[in-house]
Design an enzyme around this catalytic site. Structure first.
Site, PDB file in Angstrom:
ATOM      1  N   LYS A  29      18.487 102.474 -19.162  1.00 40.16           N
ATOM      2  CA  LYS A  29      19.211 101.190 -19.151  1.00 40.16           C
ATOM      3  C   LYS A  29      18.516 100.156 -20.036  1.00 40.16           C
ATOM      4  O   LYS A  29      19.167  99.436 -20.777  1.00 40.16           O
ATOM      5  CB  LYS A  29      19.343 100.640 -17.716  1.00 40.16           C
ATOM      6  N   ARG A  42      22.681  96.496  -7.233  1.00 40.38           N
ATOM      7  CA  ARG A  42      22.153  97.766  -6.721  1.00 40.38           C
ATOM      8  C   ARG A  42      22.652  98.053  -5.310  1.00 40.38           C
ATOM      9  O   ARG A  42      22.300  99.091  -4.742  1.00 40.38           O
ATOM     10  CB  ARG A  42      20.631  97.694  -6.693  1.00 40.38           C
ATOM     11  N   ARG A  89       6.896 107.805 -18.646  1.00 39.90           N
ATOM     12  CA  ARG A  89       6.837 106.352 -18.855  1.00 39.90           C
ATOM     13  C   ARG A  89       5.615 105.752 -18.142  1.00 39.90           C
ATOM     14  O   ARG A  89       4.998 104.817 -18.640  1.00 39.90           O
ATOM     15  CB  ARG A  89       8.139 105.719 -18.319  1.00 39.90           C
ATOM     16  N   ARG A 142       3.343 100.504 -15.013  1.00 41.98           N
ATOM     17  CA  ARG A 142       4.094 100.214 -13.787  1.00 41.98           C
ATOM     18  C   ARG A 142       3.620 101.100 -12.650  1.00 41.98           C
ATOM     19  O   ARG A 142       3.675 102.321 -12.737  1.00 41.98           O
ATOM     20  CB  ARG A 142       5.602 100.424 -14.035  1.00 41.98           C
ATOM     21  N   ARG A 177      12.446 105.996  -5.077  1.00 40.41           N
ATOM     22  CA  ARG A 177      13.402 105.205  -5.867  1.00 40.41           C
ATOM     23  C   ARG A 177      14.681 105.997  -6.135  1.00 40.41           C
ATOM     24  O   ARG A 177      15.787 105.445  -6.089  1.00 40.41           O
ATOM     25  CB  ARG A 177      12.762 104.737  -7.179  1.00 40.41           C
TER      26      ARG A 177
HETATM   27  P1  AMP Z   1      13.779  98.207 -12.299  1.00 43.89           P
HETATM   28  O1  AMP Z   1      12.931  97.643 -13.386  1.00 43.89           O
HETATM   29  O2  AMP Z   1      15.227  97.897 -12.448  1.00 43.89           O
HETATM   30  O3  AMP Z   1      13.506  99.685 -12.057  1.00 43.89           O
HETATM   31  O4  AMP Z   1      13.336  97.459 -10.947  1.00 43.89           O
HETATM   32  C1  AMP Z   1      12.000  97.534 -10.462  1.00 43.89           C
HETATM   33  C2  AMP Z   1      11.982  97.135  -8.989  1.00 43.89           C
HETATM   34  O5  AMP Z   1      12.425  95.780  -8.850  1.00 43.89           O
HETATM   35  C3  AMP Z   1      12.897  97.947  -8.077  1.00 43.89           C
HETATM   36  O6  AMP Z   1      12.309  99.184  -7.661  1.00 43.89           O
HETATM   37  C4  AMP Z   1      13.070  96.977  -6.921  1.00 43.89           C
HETATM   38  O7  AMP Z   1      11.913  96.912  -6.109  1.00 43.89           O
HETATM   39  C5  AMP Z   1      13.186  95.633  -7.655  1.00 43.89           C
HETATM   40  N1  AMP Z   1      14.593  95.358  -8.029  1.00 43.89           N
HETATM   41  C6  AMP Z   1      15.103  95.250  -9.288  1.00 43.89           C
HETATM   42  N2  AMP Z   1      16.408  94.982  -9.268  1.00 43.89           N
HETATM   43  C7  AMP Z   1      16.765  94.947  -7.964  1.00 43.89           C
HETATM   44  C8  AMP Z   1      18.003  94.739  -7.289  1.00 43.89           C
HETATM   45  N3  AMP Z   1      19.146  94.524  -7.958  1.00 43.89           N
HETATM   46  N4  AMP Z   1      17.987  94.770  -5.932  1.00 43.89           N
HETATM   47  C9  AMP Z   1      16.854  94.971  -5.248  1.00 43.89           C
HETATM   48  N5  AMP Z   1      15.660  95.192  -5.817  1.00 43.89           N
HETATM   49  C10 AMP Z   1      15.601  95.178  -7.168  1.00 43.89           C
END
Ligand code: AMP
Length: 191
Positions: free
Chosen positions: A14, A89, A128, A134, A146
């Site tokens: 993404k 999400r 990654r 991360r 996840r």
């Molecule tokens: P990402 O970079 O999109 O993988 O997001 C990293 C982390 O941020 C996720 O594993 C969640 O802990 C939090 N997070 C990001 N977007 C959301 C969302 N829309 N709803 C809830 N938690 C989120």
């Protein structure tokens, strides 16, 4: 106004495709993961609150995410459109997004879902994790958590956009250029 939800499991690409879409269609990139990581880096109370959830690969509570997105949309006056990356999400987040866009007389044009198999996702996230720094990419249990959360809490969002005739599946395996071409085929008619 072109407003896209770029949907897909962690590791689907993404972030990479968002960069291409932003350049071509001149949209504002709104990644909730990036916003949380920025808050974390800046040491804000929101960052501190989100950190525990993020480190374990759990979702930050809906009301916290929704408020953050609402503030960001309101800030971006004059945007040509938005690309929502990693949001919504959950179904309540999708409902809240429709509600907040409506306030500005905007709506979602299309939801593009990048499809990648779980084994490929695990391999990509582990790889990654070697360079991203991360925490949530560096531990198999967190990666699996996840992917499980995505399957249980996030996939119902597909149905939400399906019912609105906005869902579109994109094969997320292949070269970055091939995947981007498939995305452009869907978005060009809106441009
Ligand atoms: P990402 O970079 O999109 O993988 O997001 C990293 C982390 O941020 C996720 O594993 C969640 O802990 C939090 N997070 C990001 N977007 C959301 C969302 N829309 N709803 C809830 N938690 C989120």
């Amino acid at each position: 106004m072109l407003n896209i939800v770029l949907f897909g499991p962690p590791g689907a690409g993404k972030g990479t495709q968002s960069e291409n879409i932003v350049k071509k269609y001149e949209l504002v990139h709104l990644s909730t993961g990036d916003l949380f990581r920025k808050h974390l880096g800046d040491g804000t109370p929101l960052g501190t609150l989100a950190q525990g959830y993020m480190d374990e690969g759990n979702l930050v509570p809906d009301e916290v995410v929704i408020k953050m997105v609402e503030d960001k949309i309101a800030e971006e006056t004059g945007a040509k459109g938005f690309i929502f990356d990693g949001f919504p999400r959950t179904v309540p987040q999708a409902e809240a997004l429709d509600g907040m866009l409506e306030k500005f007389s905007y709506s979602i044009s299309k939801m593009l879902a990048l499809e990648v198999s779980p084994n490929e996702l695990r391999a990509r996230l582990r790889s990654r994790g070697k360079t991203s720094g991360r925490v949530d990419d560096q531990d198999d249990a967190k990666i699996d958590n996840r992917i499980n959360i995505y399957n249980e809490e996030t996939t119902p969002v597909v149905d939400y956009y399906h019912k609105q005739n906005k869902f579109c599946s994109i094969d997320g395996v292949g070269s970055i250029a091939t995947i981007f071409n498939a995305i452009c085929k869907e978005l060009d008619p809106f441009n």
